[in-house]
Enzyme design. Sequence first.
Site, short mmCIF file in Angstrom:
data_model
loop_
_atom_site.label_atom_id
_atom_site.label_comp_id
_atom_site.label_asym_id
_atom_site.label_seq_id
_atom_site.Cartn_x
_atom_site.Cartn_y
_atom_site.Cartn_z
N GLU A 1 0.84 -1.19 0.00
CA GLU A 1 0.00 0.00 0.00
C GLU A 1 0.89 1.26 0.00
O GLU A 1 1.73 1.41 0.89
CB GLU A 1 -0.91 -0.02 1.24
CG GLU A 1 -1.89 -1.20 1.21
CD GLU A 1 -2.44 -1.58 2.58
OE1 GLU A 1 -2.32 -0.80 3.54
OE2 GLU A 1 -2.99 -2.69 2.69
N GLU B 1 -4.54 -6.74 3.03
CA GLU B 1 -3.29 -7.38 3.46
C GLU B 1 -3.31 -8.86 3.13
O GLU B 1 -2.29 -9.45 2.75
CB GLU B 1 -3.08 -7.15 4.95
CG GLU B 1 -2.79 -5.69 5.32
CD GLU B 1 -3.98 -4.75 5.22
OE1 GLU B 1 -5.13 -5.24 5.16
OE2 GLU B 1 -3.77 -3.52 5.17
N PHE C 1 1.78 -1.14 8.44
CA PHE C 1 2.08 -1.20 9.87
C PHE C 1 1.88 -2.65 10.31
O PHE C 1 0.95 -3.31 9.84
CB PHE C 1 1.13 -0.32 10.69
CG PHE C 1 1.40 1.16 10.57
CD1 PHE C 1 2.20 1.81 11.51
CD2 PHE C 1 0.86 1.90 9.54
CE1 PHE C 1 2.44 3.18 11.41
CE2 PHE C 1 1.10 3.26 9.43
CZ PHE C 1 1.88 3.91 10.37
N ASP D 1 0.57 -3.65 12.78
CA ASP D 1 -0.78 -3.73 13.33
C ASP D 1 -1.81 -4.16 12.28
O ASP D 1 -2.92 -4.54 12.64
CB ASP D 1 -1.20 -2.37 13.89
CG ASP D 1 -0.13 -1.76 14.78
OD1 ASP D 1 -0.35 -1.67 15.97
OD2 ASP D 1 0.95 -1.40 14.26
N ILE E 1 -1.24 -6.49 9.97
CA ILE E 1 -0.85 -7.77 9.37
C ILE E 1 -1.88 -8.85 9.66
O ILE E 1 -1.93 -9.87 8.98
CB ILE E 1 0.56 -8.18 9.90
CG1 ILE E 1 1.26 -9.09 8.89
CG2 ILE E 1 0.48 -8.82 11.28
CD1 ILE E 1 2.74 -9.28 9.15
N HIS F 1 -1.02 1.58 15.72
CA HIS F 1 0.23 1.91 15.02
C HIS F 1 1.41 1.66 15.94
O HIS F 1 2.41 2.36 15.88
CB HIS F 1 0.25 3.38 14.58
CG HIS F 1 -0.89 3.78 13.72
ND1 HIS F 1 -2.06 4.26 14.22
CD2 HIS F 1 -1.04 3.76 12.37
CE1 HIS F 1 -2.90 4.54 13.22
NE2 HIS F 1 -2.31 4.25 12.10
C1 LIG Z 1 -6.10 -3.00 7.85
C2 LIG Z 1 -5.48 -1.68 7.55
N1 LIG Z 1 -4.59 -1.57 6.54
C3 LIG Z 1 -3.99 -0.41 6.29
C4 LIG Z 1 -4.26 0.70 7.04
C5 LIG Z 1 -3.54 2.01 6.75
N2 LIG Z 1 -4.44 2.99 6.17
C6 LIG Z 1 -5.12 3.86 6.94
S1 LIG Z 1 -6.17 4.81 6.07
C7 LIG Z 1 -5.68 4.11 4.61
C8 LIG Z 1 -6.31 4.56 3.32
C9 LIG Z 1 -7.79 4.35 3.30
O1 LIG Z 1 -8.34 4.97 2.18
P1 LIG Z 1 -9.88 5.00 1.92
O2 LIG Z 1 -10.50 3.70 2.29
O3 LIG Z 1 -10.10 5.46 0.55
O4 LIG Z 1 -10.46 6.05 2.97
P2 LIG Z 1 -10.16 7.62 3.07
O5 LIG Z 1 -8.92 7.79 3.89
O6 LIG Z 1 -10.02 8.14 1.70
O7 LIG Z 1 -11.33 8.19 3.79
C10 LIG Z 1 -4.71 3.13 4.83
C11 LIG Z 1 -4.07 2.34 3.79
C12 LIG Z 1 -5.18 0.55 8.09
N3 LIG Z 1 -5.51 1.56 8.89
N4 LIG Z 1 -5.77 -0.64 8.33
#
Ligand SMILES: Cc1ncc(C[n+]2csc(CCOP(=O)(O)OP(=O)(O)O)c2C)c(N)n1
Lengths: 431, 355
Positions: B46, B77, B100, B102, B104, B146
Amino acid sequence: MTMASEHPRANLQPLTLHIPEPKFRPGDAVDFAEVDVPPAGEARRPDTADKASDFIDLAYTLVRVLDDDGNAVGPWDPKLSPDVMRRMLRSMALLRAFDERMFRAQRQGKTSFYMKALGEEAVAVAAAYALDYEDMCFPSYRQQGLLIARGWSLVDMMNQIYSNTADRLGGKQLPIMYSVKEAGFFSISGNLTTQYPQAVGWAMASAAKGDTRIAATWCGEGSTAEGDFHSACTFAAVYRAPVIFNVVNNQWAISSFSGFAGAEATTFAARAVGYGIAGLRVDGNDALAVYAATEWAAERARTNQGPTLIEHFTYRAEGHSTSDDPGQYRSEGEPNAWPLGDPIKRLKDHLIAIGEWDEERHAAQDKELAEQVKAAQKEAEKNGILGHGLHQPLESLFDGVFEELPWHLKEQRQQMLDEETASGRPWDRKA
Amino acid sequence: MSDMTQAPESEATDAEPTTRMNMIQAINSAMDIMMERDPDVIVMGEDVGYFGGVFRATAGLQAKHGKTRVFDTPITECGIIGVAVGMGAYGLRPVPEIQFADYIYPALDQLVSEAARLRYRSAGEFTSPITVRSPFGGGIFGGQTHSQSPEGLFTHMSGIKTVIPSTPYDAKGLLIAAIEDNDPTLFFEPKRIYNGPFDGYWDRPSQNWSKHPAGEVPTGYYKIELGKAKIVRAGEALTILAYGTMVHVCAAVVAEARIDAEIVDLRTLVPLDIETIEASVKKTGRCMIVHEATRTSGFGAELSAIVQERCFYHLEAPIERVTGFDTPYPHSLEWAYFPGPVRIGEALKKIMKDA
Ligand SMILES: Cc1ncc(C[n+]2csc(CCOP(=O)(O)OP(=O)(O)O)c2C)c(N)n1
Ligand SMILES: [Mg+2]
């Protein structure tokens, strides 16, 4: 490994791997001409009792009510009273003022983290107005608008952002990861899309118990890739759960554009089609369209027609969070070029067009809301800010791991208190 | 930290040019070099592509090696690891990033039931030569999602190697070895020390790697064999087993307490360098184990058992375990959770009581 050129099948056409690429990167001039924006009022409005398979086309268009001249047009116009629309406008403006101030508080070192909903205020606010207060919301981290529209205390939200003495979550959660059961707002998780199947479970429970309340949940378009999204859709379809799935397609997931969640091939609303559930694609910057779609989906849910998936087509006008710099990966020109405009301005223009609002009142309201947020901040800061240290009793670290503390946690709690003594200084380092 | 001044070890050829790197740059360099050396190495995850990762660990790699070798993935993931397993089955050598540690958990099934067992269940027909990189650990006010240290979940599963570096030098050499390894490897990166070593005092000025000897990193290829610990401070009074961020915290505490501890940086948890551990504990007669992860069933429990099994008659005091508490990682109270200098210092007093 063998190179393709020495491969025994080398006389056949070689495959190529497709990697999506957004249209604009930093420095590029932005032109969203390719974004298909059908005219307001064009999409049909099926009866809420119709079968999902009878209106698949609605997953590929945009339900829009507000046209470019500020008129509300077509079958989806929810015909709201000016008073309700003014309250919705006020909630959206309050949300924006709140975001602005808290973002700045993080920049001033008062807390560790913040996330704005700039540009997508209509998505949460209009839905909150269309749902019953008793309906249960399972939000992602970008639906603080639900709490604000439900009239929840700004001071209480700020207390959580500051992890201070009055933080209802005892400093245990990252800022903005609210939990407000009283306002029908489920505890926000940092792990994406986990709320989706949970919302289905809540809705199934409500149905099994013969209750009348429904559930609604939200995730970003990027988050639809998670397995939990698909588990939720399957369960909801199988049990016809009274749930509304909202996909907030704000085009970006941190630095990844929607193409990495499948948007090059189809719409997010179209995910519903494969699962056999109702799908709507809605102009997410049109508060009246969001209201109408939510009201319609809620009606389906309440009459045992099952789930609806609503894609809210919108734009994340700010960085992902205070930890992000969008100038690194997208063109700075995008937010202003977004063809669906600013949701606050669009509702404001409508109210002005029908003679129920004017620029002076709007400016005065903005000022008033900024003052309201400022006053709330002052009040919240009396309870402390994260930047000034710990505000919770140390031993509270162990509260809530279980209902009752087992022996090993009691031992560890004592160990921690002994450590504080041994350190020769109090650990509740309030300024 | 003056105890950690040994020159980088012999794995790098002496003539190699070196330069200053922080841990992120060292990790970036390892991937860059491996992608240059082996066309089958690919990087995905990601935000790792154009943007170069939320911690910038993959910055510049897509521009240099192309989009089909360094690319963003959908946010799933489970999908990322499953796809990596499939690419490995084809013959590639994927280096997926989980943003992260967290996050996984959604990938557990693909890691535990698939990557870890493919060699075994197919009698070697298929293998999973994948290296999963993931930032882990707390101390950055990242809250519950995190900050976690889930290494113990994976060391418990047969068939996965687990590697945790504590310096830029080690990070690069270990990551190269992990990528070359034909088995699945989890490479957990202690994000608290990405930019500099950490003495455990959150309220003291942070340091950076530019003044640390292990921040001097060869620019070219070298590797550090997996399964080899490193004695970062030789001593006689007791053995401290640690990894990642805690290696530095322990070194600072020991220096302050003026105790002649032998600090063993495990570097690889599976396979474990049992010889170094055994020799050290038999020499010192005391063993303290330090990790940031929660205590119950943590990797410290395994270390404690193994030391007891093999060194019991050499032990002069009960083994001490210093760990995070058995709670989720709190936001504002994170320094009460963190096994910092006080917790380590108290344990030191206890284990040295009758010395
Ligand atoms: C299981 C998981 N994987 C990765 C993340 C890291 N992460 C946090 S927000 C995000 C992007 C999410 O984008 P979207 O679903 O489009 O929502 P937006 O932020 O645009 O509202 C990522 C990859 C996470 N929080 N949880
Ligand atoms: Mg998004």
